[in-house]
Design a protein around this motif. Structure first.
Motif, PDB file in Angstrom:
ATOM      1  N   UNK A   2       0.836  -1.200   0.000  1.00 38.87           N
ATOM      2  CA  UNK A   2       0.000   0.000   0.000  1.00 38.87           C
ATOM      3  C   UNK A   2       0.872   1.252   0.000  1.00 38.87           C
ATOM      4  N   UNK A   3       0.223   2.382  -0.255  1.00 40.99           N
ATOM      5  CA  UNK A   3       0.959   3.642  -0.274  1.00 40.99           C
ATOM      6  C   UNK A   3       1.626   3.915   1.065  1.00 40.99           C
ATOM      7  N   UNK A   4       1.005   3.495   2.153  1.00 47.16           N
ATOM      8  CA  UNK A   4       1.611   3.730   3.468  1.00 47.16           C
ATOM      9  C   UNK A   4       2.919   2.957   3.630  1.00 47.16           C
ATOM     10  N   UNK A   5       3.079   1.884   2.879  1.00 45.78           N
ATOM     11  CA  UNK A   5       4.328   1.127   2.926  1.00 45.78           C
ATOM     12  C   UNK A   5       5.488   1.908   2.320  1.00 45.78           C
ATOM     13  N   UNK A   6       5.177   2.881   1.501  1.00 48.70           N
ATOM     14  CA  UNK A   6       6.205   3.672   0.841  1.00 48.70           C
ATOM     15  C   UNK A   6       6.598   4.910   1.639  1.00 48.70           C
ATOM     16  N   UNK A   7       5.943   5.163   2.757  1.00 48.84           N
ATOM     17  CA  UNK A   7       6.173   6.409   3.487  1.00 48.84           C
ATOM     18  C   UNK A   7       7.627   6.585   3.919  1.00 48.84           C
ATOM     19  N   UNK A  55       3.851   5.870  -7.230  1.00 49.43           N
ATOM     20  CA  UNK A  55       3.341   6.553  -6.041  1.00 49.43           C
ATOM     21  C   UNK A  55       3.944   7.958  -5.942  1.00 49.43           C
ATOM     22  N   UNK A  56       5.225   8.080  -6.174  1.00 45.86           N
ATOM     23  CA  UNK A  56       5.904   9.371  -6.119  1.00 45.86           C
ATOM     24  C   UNK A  56       5.312  10.339  -7.147  1.00 45.86           C
ATOM     25  N   UNK A  57       5.035   9.855  -8.342  1.00 50.49           N
ATOM     26  CA  UNK A  57       4.403  10.689  -9.360  1.00 50.49           C
ATOM     27  C   UNK A  57       3.017  11.156  -8.912  1.00 50.49           C
ATOM     28  N   UNK A  58       2.254  10.269  -8.254  1.00 46.01           N
ATOM     29  CA  UNK A  58       0.933  10.637  -7.740  1.00 46.01           C
ATOM     30  C   UNK A  58       1.055  11.751  -6.701  1.00 46.01           C
ATOM     31  N   UNK A  59       2.010  11.609  -5.796  1.00 50.82           N
ATOM     32  CA  UNK A  59       2.211  12.602  -4.750  1.00 50.82           C
ATOM     33  C   UNK A  59       2.608  13.940  -5.360  1.00 50.82           C
ATOM     34  N   UNK A  60       3.520  13.926  -6.296  1.00 50.67           N
ATOM     35  CA  UNK A  60       3.952  15.165  -6.958  1.00 50.67           C
ATOM     36  C   UNK A  60       2.763  15.829  -7.668  1.00 50.67           C
ATOM     37  N   UNK A  61       1.907  15.049  -8.308  1.00 51.73           N
ATOM     38  CA  UNK A  61       0.750  15.601  -9.020  1.00 51.73           C
ATOM     39  C   UNK A  61      -0.210  16.256  -8.025  1.00 51.73           C
ATOM     40  N   UNK A  62      -0.401  15.628  -6.865  1.00 52.01           N
ATOM     41  CA  UNK A  62      -1.282  16.222  -5.838  1.00 52.01           C
ATOM     42  C   UNK A  62      -0.708  17.532  -5.331  1.00 52.01           C
ATOM     43  N   UNK A  63       0.591  17.611  -5.171  1.00 49.64           N
ATOM     44  CA  UNK A  63       1.238  18.820  -4.670  1.00 49.64           C
ATOM     45  C   UNK A  63       1.102  19.963  -5.684  1.00 49.64           C
TER      46      UNK A  63
END
Length: 65
Positions: A2-7, A55-63
């Motif tokens: 899950x995404x939380x595993x990547x934190x 996941x990193x791309x998703x986070x960057x897009x949200x930011x």
């Protein structure tokens, strides 16, 4: 995974990025942060590495929104 595993890996990537921008990529603190990030990243299988970067791309897009 899950995404939380990547934190933890995301936090290491974020720290390495910030320290590199503040002190320069060649500085000792930046090199140490980059080394820790790659240690964590290299523990992942190739498929999990791919998922992490997605996941990193998703986070960057949200930011950016």
């Amino acid at each position: 995974m899950s995404n939380s595993d990547f934190e933890e890996i995301f936090d290491a990537w974020n720290l390495a990025s910030i320290v590199s921008k503040c002190f320069g990529a060649e500085s000792k603190p930046a090199q140490d942060a980059q080394e820790k990030f790659f240690e964590l990243l290299n523990k992942l299988s190739d498929s999990k590495k791919l998922k992490f970067f997605e996941y990193l791309d998703e986070v960057k897009a949200r930011i950016e929104r």
